[in-house]
Design a protein around this motif. Structure first.
Motif, PDB file in Angstrom:
ATOM      1  N   ASP A  99      26.454  -8.872  71.810  1.00 15.11           N
ATOM      2  CA  ASP A  99      27.332 -10.003  71.492  1.00 15.11           C
ATOM      3  C   ASP A  99      28.163 -10.407  72.702  1.00 15.11           C
ATOM      4  N   TYR A 104      35.143 -15.776  78.743  1.00 15.95           N
ATOM      5  CA  TYR A 104      35.247 -14.563  77.916  1.00 15.95           C
ATOM      6  C   TYR A 104      33.891 -14.110  77.371  1.00 15.95           C
ATOM      7  N   SER A 150      29.423 -13.831  73.019  1.00 11.34           N
ATOM      8  CA  SER A 150      30.588 -14.282  72.247  1.00 11.34           C
ATOM      9  C   SER A 150      31.870 -13.747  72.893  1.00 11.34           C
ATOM     10  N   LEU A 151      31.929 -12.420  73.060  1.00 10.12           N
ATOM     11  CA  LEU A 151      33.039 -11.787  73.784  1.00 10.12           C
ATOM     12  C   LEU A 151      32.462 -10.663  74.620  1.00 10.12           C
ATOM     13  N   GLY A 152      32.573 -10.752  75.912  1.00 13.42           N
ATOM     14  CA  GLY A 152      32.046  -9.710  76.804  1.00 13.42           C
ATOM     15  C   GLY A 152      32.755  -8.387  76.600  1.00 13.42           C
TER      16      GLY A 152
END
Lengths: 397, 397
Positions: A21, A209, A24-26
């Motif tokens: 994911d 992000y 979406s958010l590292g």
């Protein structure tokens, strides 16, 4: 030849988690906590207001912008950082419309990230001058670029399916028709090679992000093509985009180059952590990254399709037409994704039926991909998603 | 009866520093480092994307907004947080102009913080509909509110002199003339008692890195009067201001109440630290705070005037007409302020000749004020500001 991938040693990924994911958010870069501590305790705590100078806070948005420029094929000074992606979309769009005063059409597509479309809607209503937002299907965009289009505003990589627009061909088509081009690189920056200078696009925007691992709410960025920037009068003309913010003049005079797209006081804590996160890109060759990304996603598709006949590939099959994510459609996708997450493979769900998985070669390898496919197989084969606890839509992201 | 002031034990102020610049950047609250660590290492690092739900990130902007509402005499749900103050000014102004479509004048004053004026300029140029920005002197504002004024946009406390507008009287005058009222509370929030509900003002905006100690680049806020908010179509209509952000609808539908003034993905690191900082306000009675602020600033004026005949008070002499800062004019103010800072008393300089000192009763007491006056006396009496090293304008803030 760049550094070898992955670079797992630079990140803290929780034990037992396969993280798909990063689109979406590292994940957390190892230096982030220490950097935040330094910014807060040493810089803010001991230097206080002086830190704007002594700790380099005033220059930080530009320094980070230049690092981003290097990752995006853009020259130094052409990328400004700050605010959110939605704000940067508004800035680019407002400036682009002023460049084509005789045209009234904004062309996007119905696969664009909704916030980009919402920002266009808000600008159109605010201007109240008869602008129209057209959103054909992504595959019809090229031919929908006609001579009445003022601005083409597209996200290069589709947030749901990973389908990728041809940046160079669409930009050329836009310019042939006399339109201004804005690219949203939210799912491109750090995911696929981008050559903004070569694209000829007037504007690009993005967030940091996702693949860039800047952390929750990390600042956005905007690129403006250097030959047009000096003519831009920013709609959001804040003091940090003024040529001399501390002269406290009563009238706005834009700063040079893309610095004029800065608005208010920069979010120093977020920028510090972002700067730290970007160190993971030192020495990374984006061609190597793309090769690794395609290898991981091809492996994932092969493994999942062999194991899970219930899932239908929702991404383009040709890796050249995908960004760095793979999506599968499944009627019970929400519940299935909860069950998969519960077993340590983190992807996400996008309405109405998309199970989405991101591939981040900085911290993923083939073994992760195979292990993830095994867990997804387990959930699908045994219909573990039928558990009532996975039916409740409590998650908001 | 609130908690007793100051509450120095809640803050880390560097040894040997008397900090009179909390009106520019507040000091470090003791819990900030630990909170940032928790947000980064525990929430981001281990919960990753799930933290939007499990760590309460999605709700954080609203939770912090409600805390701010409590400090500003505003009802829960009426204050949204995020972005920068300049962005919030733009949102309020764009919405306010739509409420008075037949009027074309924005009234501010020439003592307003320049960024507010710049944002108005940018909006006016973007709209291109013949709007006019009028900026009389602050003392002439009330009578300049005439029946052609659409919006009155003022900063309550002057950033240079501390002179304070009468919020209640000016709001009443604006309403009597049919204008919409926007207050910028940058130098009011946490500095003077504010009763937004009683004021009747339609909009208020402000920042949180000054008296509220939220840290460098802490998020801004916007208040919208509850009875008008549901009619507002936000100019900056981002997905986090949508009624159902994760439904990924193609069209914008505003969220309920002031939540519609949110725009993009919230800056979670900054918001976490801000939330921690706001704990210092638990139990503080704003009437006590105001009394302490006036006592400190009266003492400072008395001490400085007795010791430094070279300095001319640039703030109103009547404490009821001042916010929580005191300014002195001095021809060589820039150099003098550098000399004062070099000796551990931190204030700041604002062009052309203003030496500015802020009074923050949360972490200052009478002894600090007297000690600061002694150091300023020393610099002025011995003309220490003549040292060549103080003449170079290297500081950007």
């Amino acid at each position: 030849m760049g550094v070898s991938l992955p670079r797992k040693e630079l990140f803290d990924v929780p034990e037992g988690v396969i993280y798909l994911d990063g689109n979406s958010l590292g994940v957390l870069p190892k230096g982030a906590v220490e950097r935040a501590q330094k910014t807060i305790a040493e810089e803010w705590g001991t230097q206080l207001i002086k830190a704007w100078n002594t700790a380099g806070w005033m220059a930080l948005p530009q320094v980070v912008g230049d690092t981003l420029a290097g990752l995006l094929g853009a020259p130094a000074g052409s990328v400004a950082t700050g605010d959110t992606l939605s704000i940067k979309v508004y800035q680019a769009l407002a400036a682009a419309l002023k460049m084509r005063p005789d045209r009234k059409v904004i062309l996007s597509d119905n696969g664009n990230f909704p916030s980009d479309l919402y920002m266009a809607e808000g600008l159109i209503k605010t201007l109240d001058q008869g602008y129209e937002l057209r959103t054909p299907a992504p595959e019809d965009v090229a031919e929908a670029i006609t001579e009445d289009v003022a601005v083409v505003m597209l996200t290069q990589v589709d947030y749901r399916t990973g389908r990728m627009h041809d940046m160079s061909a669409i930009t050329k088509r836009a310019h042939d028709m006399g339109a201004v081009m804005i690219w949203d690189l939210a799912h491109s920056a750090g995911a696929v090679p981008v050559d903004l200078a070569a694209s000829g696009a007037e504007f690009a925007v993005g967030c940091t992000y996702k693949y860039l691992n800047g952390g929750p709410g990390a600042p956005a960025f905007i690129y403006v093509r250097p030959d047009i920037v000096e003519a831009i009068e920013p709609a959001l003309s804040g003091w940090l985009g003024h040529d001399a913010p501390f002269a406290m003049e009563l009238n706005y005079r834009p700063a040079s180059a893309t610095e004029r797209m800065r608005v208010g006081t920069p979010p120093i804590l977020q920028l510090s952590v972002l700067q730290e996160a970007l160190k993971a890109w030192d020495g990374v060759d984006m061609v190597d990254l793309r090769a690794a990304s395609q290898r991981l996603s091809e492996l994932f598709i092969a493994e999942v399709e062999a194991r899970c006949p219930q899932l239908t590939l929702a991404s383009p099959r040709d890796p050249a037409e995908r960004g760095s994510q793979v999506s599968f459609a499944f009627e019970h996708g929400y519940a299935a994704m909860q069950a998969v997450i519960d077993r340590g493979v983190i992807g996400d769900f996008r309405a109405p039926d998309i199970m989405r998985f991101g591939f981040t070669p900085l911290y993923l390898d083939d073994a992760d991909v195979v292990a993830a496919a095994e867990i997804i197989e387990n959930v699908m084969r045994d219909e573990l998603w039928r558990d009532p606890k996975y039916q409740v839509k409590s998650r908001v992201t």
